[in-house]
Design a protein around this motif. Structure first.
Motif, short mmCIF file in Angstrom:
data_model
loop_
_atom_site.label_atom_id
_atom_site.label_comp_id
_atom_site.label_asym_id
_atom_site.label_seq_id
_atom_site.Cartn_x
_atom_site.Cartn_y
_atom_site.Cartn_z
N MET A 251 0.83 -1.21 0.00
CA MET A 251 0.00 0.00 0.00
C MET A 251 0.86 1.26 0.00
SD MET A 251 -3.06 -0.69 -0.41
CE MET A 251 -3.59 1.01 -0.18
N LYS A 252 2.00 1.22 0.69
CA LYS A 252 2.90 2.37 0.65
C LYS A 252 3.39 2.61 -0.79
CE LYS A 252 3.44 3.60 5.07
NZ LYS A 252 2.40 2.80 5.70
N LEU A 253 3.57 1.53 -1.53
CA LEU A 253 4.01 1.65 -2.91
C LEU A 253 2.91 2.17 -3.81
CD1 LEU A 253 6.35 1.05 -4.91
CD2 LEU A 253 5.39 -1.25 -5.17
N LEU A 254 1.68 1.68 -3.60
CA LEU A 254 0.56 2.06 -4.47
C LEU A 254 -0.01 3.43 -4.11
CD1 LEU A 254 -1.37 -1.33 -4.68
CD2 LEU A 254 -0.06 -0.22 -6.50
N ALA A 255 -0.08 3.72 -2.82
CA ALA A 255 -0.72 4.98 -2.38
C ALA A 255 0.19 5.71 -1.40
CB ALA A 255 -2.07 4.67 -1.73
N PRO A 256 1.24 6.37 -1.89
CA PRO A 256 2.19 7.05 -0.99
C PRO A 256 1.65 8.33 -0.38
CG PRO A 256 2.76 7.46 -3.28
CD PRO A 256 1.63 6.47 -3.30
N ARG A 258 0.98 12.18 0.03
CA ARG A 258 1.69 13.39 -0.39
C ARG A 258 3.20 13.23 -0.36
NH1 ARG A 258 -1.75 18.35 2.43
NH2 ARG A 258 -3.77 17.87 1.44
N ARG A 259 3.66 12.10 0.13
CA ARG A 259 5.10 11.86 0.18
C ARG A 259 5.60 11.32 -1.15
NH1 ARG A 259 4.47 7.81 4.98
NH2 ARG A 259 2.70 7.39 3.64
N ARG A 260 6.91 11.41 -1.34
CA ARG A 260 7.51 10.76 -2.49
C ARG A 260 7.35 9.25 -2.33
NH1 ARG A 260 13.49 12.16 -3.35
NH2 ARG A 260 13.54 11.53 -1.15
N ARG A 261 7.20 8.55 -3.44
CA ARG A 261 6.98 7.11 -3.37
C ARG A 261 8.13 6.39 -2.68
NH1 ARG A 261 3.07 4.79 -6.12
NH2 ARG A 261 2.99 6.59 -7.54
N ILE A 262 9.34 6.84 -2.94
CA ILE A 262 10.49 6.19 -2.31
C ILE A 262 10.49 6.39 -0.80
CG2 ILE A 262 11.99 8.18 -2.70
CD1 ILE A 262 12.97 4.45 -2.71
N ALA A 264 7.79 6.87 1.11
CA ALA A 264 6.73 6.02 1.66
C ALA A 264 7.17 4.56 1.69
CB ALA A 264 5.46 6.18 0.83
N LEU A 265 7.90 4.14 0.66
CA LEU A 265 8.36 2.75 0.60
C LEU A 265 9.39 2.47 1.69
CD1 LEU A 265 7.91 0.20 -1.06
CD2 LEU A 265 9.81 0.89 -2.52
N VAL A 266 10.27 3.43 1.93
CA VAL A 266 11.25 3.27 3.01
C VAL A 266 10.54 3.15 4.36
CG1 VAL A 266 13.08 4.44 4.30
CG2 VAL A 266 13.16 4.37 1.80
N GLU A 267 9.54 3.99 4.58
CA GLU A 267 8.77 3.91 5.83
C GLU A 267 8.11 2.55 5.98
OE1 GLU A 267 4.73 5.79 7.81
OE2 GLU A 267 5.77 6.93 6.24
#
Length: 330
Positions: A251-256, A258-262, A264-267
């Protein structure tokens, strides 16, 4: 610069630091795990502390009021105590993580956990029920060699439950490697936009449901349930949690947001990695129970089910109540 201008300029910074220090004093673990009320966390502390020391020196040099100097002096002393506090022993931090941080983190990802539970449990129960009505369906899910091996492992006359060879210690090592690899694969598959995790959960649910359904139908249900009911409290729950970790990553990858996708993915990766630490601990306990308790065929059903009831109750209470009353995990 006049004192009024000095205070107006730095007052928000001091107030943020005061609130953060108050939180840190009530719960030393909280600031380490989560940002404070103004986004301040341990990573900001050295820089804020240096700025505070500079501000205190300026206040003294410029002859500001004793009240202001005393306030900054007090803040500096508190900050020094936090910054140079002796860290808790590693074993204590590990215990805090397992008994408080981990269950809090599981609850913080409740939506992903419930989805993972549904994707795993519904196929399991559905397959089990279908095989009671249409037992021939087992041949669509498993090969003949697998079916024969499964029936041999859970033969009521076997001296061991759940295996046809191997010592307890050998199987303990095998269960550790096998179960933890499944847990990590379930989580890592979340990188495929969560689809991989869904497929792994679905496959495992179908497989376990097929095994349970077939053995129940052919009359090997008693040894099967006596074998799985104990360690299942840790093993099955851990697989679902690993699935929830993978889904939140997807979900972090699909719906980040307002953050940058990267970012959100790191989080999501950090959250998932912490969840996987707890999952690994659960699977280690499950492997120990499976190797040294579950496989004992001489223990009557009531003994196995009584121990299982205690284990399931402890696991569910731990995940539901663990860490409540403390700080939230990130």
């Amino acid at each position: 610069m006049k004192q009024e201008q000095f205070v107006a300029r730095y007052q928000p910074e001091w107030q943020a630091l005061e609130r953060w220090l108050a939180i840190r004093g009530r719960d030393p673990r909280r600031a380490r795990r989560t940002p404070g009320p103004d986004g301040l966390d341990d990573a900001d502390m050295p820089q804020r502390y240096r700025r505070l020391c500079q501000q205190l020196a300026l206040a003294r040099r410029r002859g500001y009021s004793p009240q202001l100097v005393a306030r900054l002096q007090s803040l500096m002393q508190q900050g020094h105590g936090v910054l140079y506090r002796t860290p808790a022993p590693r074993w204590r931090r590990a215990v805090e993580f397992l008994f408080a941080d981990f269950p809090q983190l599981v609850r913080s990802q409740a939506r992903a956990m419930w989805v993972a539970t549904a994707v795993f449990v519904i196929p399991l129960v559905g397959t089990f029920a279908a095989l009671q009505w249409h037992p021939e369906l087992i041949h669509l899910l498993m090969g003949n060699d697998e079916i024969a091996r499964m029936e041999r492992m859970y033969d009521p006359s076997s001296p061991h439950l759940g295996r046809d060879s191997g010592t307890d210690w050998m199987m303990f090592g095998y269960y550790i490697m096998n179960n933890i690899s499944i847990g990590l694969r379930t989580f890592a598959s979340g990188l495929l936009a969560g689809v991989g995790t869904l497929l792994v959960l679905l496959f495992n649910g179908l497989t376990i449901g097929a095994v349970a359904g077939h053995l129940q139908h052919v009359g090997h249900g008693d040894p099967f349930w006596r074998f799985v009911v104990g360690h299942g409290a840790f093993e099955l729950t851990a697989i679902v949690i690993a699935g929830g970790a993978g889904l939140q990553l997807g979900m972090k990858l699909l719906a980040p947001g307002r953050r940058r996708r990267i970012d959100a993915l790191v989080e999501g990766g950090v959250i998932g990695a912490r969840l996987c630490l707890g999952v690994a601990a659960m699977l280690l306990v499950a492997a120990f129970i499976e190797a040294f308790w579950s496989s004992i065929a001489d223990v009557p059903a009531w003994g196995k089910y009584s121990v299982a009831a205690v284990l399931w109750t402890l696991v569910l209470l731990w995940l539901w109540r663990g860490g409540r009353g403390g700080a939230r995990a990130d």
